[in-house]
Structures are given as C-alpha cells and as structure tokens.
Write a protein that holds these residues in place. Structure first.
Motif, PDB file in Angstrom:
ATOM      1  N   VAL A 115       0.825  -1.213   0.000  1.00  0.00           N
ATOM      2  CA  VAL A 115       0.000   0.000   0.000  1.00  0.00           C
ATOM      3  C   VAL A 115       0.862   1.268   0.000  1.00  0.00           C
ATOM      4  O   VAL A 115       0.635   2.159  -0.831  1.00  0.00           O
ATOM      5  CB  VAL A 115      -1.021  -0.021   1.155  1.00  0.00           C
ATOM      6  N   PHE A 118       2.116   1.800  -3.392  1.00  0.00           N
ATOM      7  CA  PHE A 118       1.106   2.376  -4.278  1.00  0.00           C
ATOM      8  C   PHE A 118       1.027   3.892  -4.094  1.00  0.00           C
ATOM      9  O   PHE A 118       1.027   4.645  -5.069  1.00  0.00           O
ATOM     10  CB  PHE A 118      -0.257   1.733  -4.019  1.00  0.00           C
ATOM     11  N   TYR A 119       0.963   4.342  -2.840  1.00  0.00           N
ATOM     12  CA  TYR A 119       0.880   5.788  -2.596  1.00  0.00           C
ATOM     13  C   TYR A 119       2.141   6.508  -3.068  1.00  0.00           C
ATOM     14  O   TYR A 119       2.066   7.630  -3.576  1.00  0.00           O
ATOM     15  CB  TYR A 119       0.601   6.076  -1.121  1.00  0.00           C
ATOM     16  N   ALA A 157       1.542   2.219 -11.314  1.00  0.00           N
ATOM     17  CA  ALA A 157       0.587   2.493 -10.234  1.00  0.00           C
ATOM     18  C   ALA A 157      -0.615   1.560 -10.330  1.00  0.00           C
ATOM     19  O   ALA A 157      -1.064   1.008  -9.320  1.00  0.00           O
ATOM     20  CB  ALA A 157       0.143   3.957 -10.281  1.00  0.00           C
ATOM     21  N   ASN A 160       0.648  -1.883  -9.312  1.00  0.00           N
ATOM     22  CA  ASN A 160       0.842  -1.945  -7.864  1.00  0.00           C
ATOM     23  C   ASN A 160      -0.511  -2.076  -7.162  1.00  0.00           C
ATOM     24  O   ASN A 160      -0.657  -2.884  -6.238  1.00  0.00           O
ATOM     25  CB  ASN A 160       1.582  -0.694  -7.387  1.00  0.00           C
ATOM     26  N   TRP A 161      -1.514  -1.321  -7.593  1.00  0.00           N
ATOM     27  CA  TRP A 161      -2.844  -1.414  -6.987  1.00  0.00           C
ATOM     28  C   TRP A 161      -3.419  -2.816  -7.181  1.00  0.00           C
ATOM     29  O   TRP A 161      -4.041  -3.360  -6.273  1.00  0.00           O
ATOM     30  CB  TRP A 161      -3.781  -0.360  -7.554  1.00  0.00           C
ATOM     31  N   GLN A 162      -3.188  -3.390  -8.363  1.00  0.00           N
ATOM     32  CA  GLN A 162      -3.682  -4.739  -8.603  1.00  0.00           C
ATOM     33  C   GLN A 162      -2.962  -5.761  -7.723  1.00  0.00           C
ATOM     34  O   GLN A 162      -3.562  -6.762  -7.336  1.00  0.00           O
ATOM     35  CB  GLN A 162      -3.598  -5.095 -10.086  1.00  0.00           C
ATOM     36  N   VAL A 164      -2.055  -5.083  -4.678  1.00  0.00           N
ATOM     37  CA  VAL A 164      -2.758  -4.896  -3.404  1.00  0.00           C
ATOM     38  C   VAL A 164      -4.065  -5.677  -3.422  1.00  0.00           C
ATOM     39  O   VAL A 164      -4.389  -6.394  -2.466  1.00  0.00           O
ATOM     40  CB  VAL A 164      -3.018  -3.395  -3.133  1.00  0.00           C
ATOM     41  N   GLN A 165      -4.817  -5.568  -4.514  1.00  0.00           N
ATOM     42  CA  GLN A 165      -6.106  -6.243  -4.620  1.00  0.00           C
ATOM     43  C   GLN A 165      -5.951  -7.765  -4.656  1.00  0.00           C
ATOM     44  O   GLN A 165      -6.763  -8.482  -4.079  1.00  0.00           O
ATOM     45  CB  GLN A 165      -6.844  -5.772  -5.883  1.00  0.00           C
TER      46      GLN A 165
END
Length: 180
Positions: A115, A118-119, A157, A160-162, A164-165
């Motif tokens: 996370v 991602f940020y 980005a 990276n979010w994927q 996290v998911q």
C-alpha cells in the motif's frame, strides 16, 4: 567573453552531459533495485499472486534501461539550456521525482509494503507529470522524451494497486506490522 556558444559547442555540451547523466541515472536506478532485492529472485515477491496485466519479468529490465537513458538525455537537454526561464525549477523537480523513483523499490521490495508503494507511485506520477510540464517550458523535446516514463509509472501504479487487490492478506499484514 561576450560571444554566444556556437551550435557545435552547444551540441558538444549536450553530448557530454548526456554521456554523463544517462549512465549515472541508469546506475542509480540499477543500484536501487539491486540493493532492495527487486525482481524475480525476491522470495517474498515470488510468493505474491500476480495480476493478469503483470508483464513477463524480463520486460522490467529492458523498459527501465530505456527509460533511465531517456531520462538522462532529457535532463541533459534541460541542464544545457543555460539562461532558459524555469530551468532551475525544472531541474529541482526532476531531482525530487527521481529520488521518489529510487525510493519505490526499497519500499515495495525491501520493506514489502504494497500500500505505501502504491501511494509512493501516485506521488511519483504527479511529480513526473509536473516534470514533463516544466521540461516542456524549457525544452519541448526533453518533455517528450519523458512521456514514455510517465506512461510507465502510470501503468506501474495500476499494477501496484492490482497487487494490493490480489494479495489482501499481504497488504493488510504489512500495514499492521508497520503500525506496531
């Protein structure tokens, strides 16, 4: 001396700066990745569920090599634009975005923080976009050389979010450990 530099002198200066900055950025990027254990040899990363859009691992080394060389050339174009309005600000913002770039591998791979990674990429996206705008004001071609980099960090980005998911336990576990 009150004479302006000749076109040949300007080209030589750009070439010298490019031959210095492009390999330097590539070296720093490579060291950041190596020191943080990025890539397929990282056992933690190998154990993560990979999103459908995750490219073949060899893609990353190829793409980053090209991007660091383009970034170094773009920076050299701005550095050699002596007297151009906004040059110093453009260089300063470039340095900030590059430091953020170098920090991502240690955050994501080294500290295993999905996370915050991602940020950090969102901050990199904004900083690179600002760099493109500022470079355009100094040397439009330098800005265009950064467009592939901007596209890649935007893709990063999303990727990276994927991650996290696809890895909610890993994302939550690292955040709890960080807060402790």
């Amino acid at each position: 001396m009150t004479e302006l530099a000749s076109p040949g002198q300007l080209r030589a200066s750009l070439l010298r700066w490019s031959l210095f900055l492009a390999p330097l950025l590539l070296l720093l990027g490579t060291l950041s990745g190596m020191m943080s254990g990025s890539g397929g040899n990282n056992y933690w990363f190998a154990g993560l569920e990979k999103p459908a859009i995750y490219p073949p691992p060899a893609t990353f080394g190829i793409v980053w090599t090209i991007l660091y060389l383009l970034m170094g050339t773009a920076l050299a174009m701005v550095v050699t634009a002596r007297g151009a309005p906004g040059r110093s600000l453009a260089i300063a913002v470039f340095v900030v975005q590059f430091l953020l770039n170098l920090a991502w591998s240690p955050v994501f791979f080294g500290m295993q923080l999905l996370v915050p990674g991602f940020y950090l990429l969102l901050a990199i996206d904004v900083a690179v976009l600002l760099t493109v705008v500022l470079f355009y004001r100094v040397r439009p071609l330098a800005a265009w050389l950064l467009v592939p980099y901007l596209a890649w960090v935007l893709f990063a980005a999303v990727l990276n979010w994927q991650f996290v998911q696809a890895n909610p336990e890993e994302a939550a576990g690292a955040e709890v450990a960080l807060a402790s």
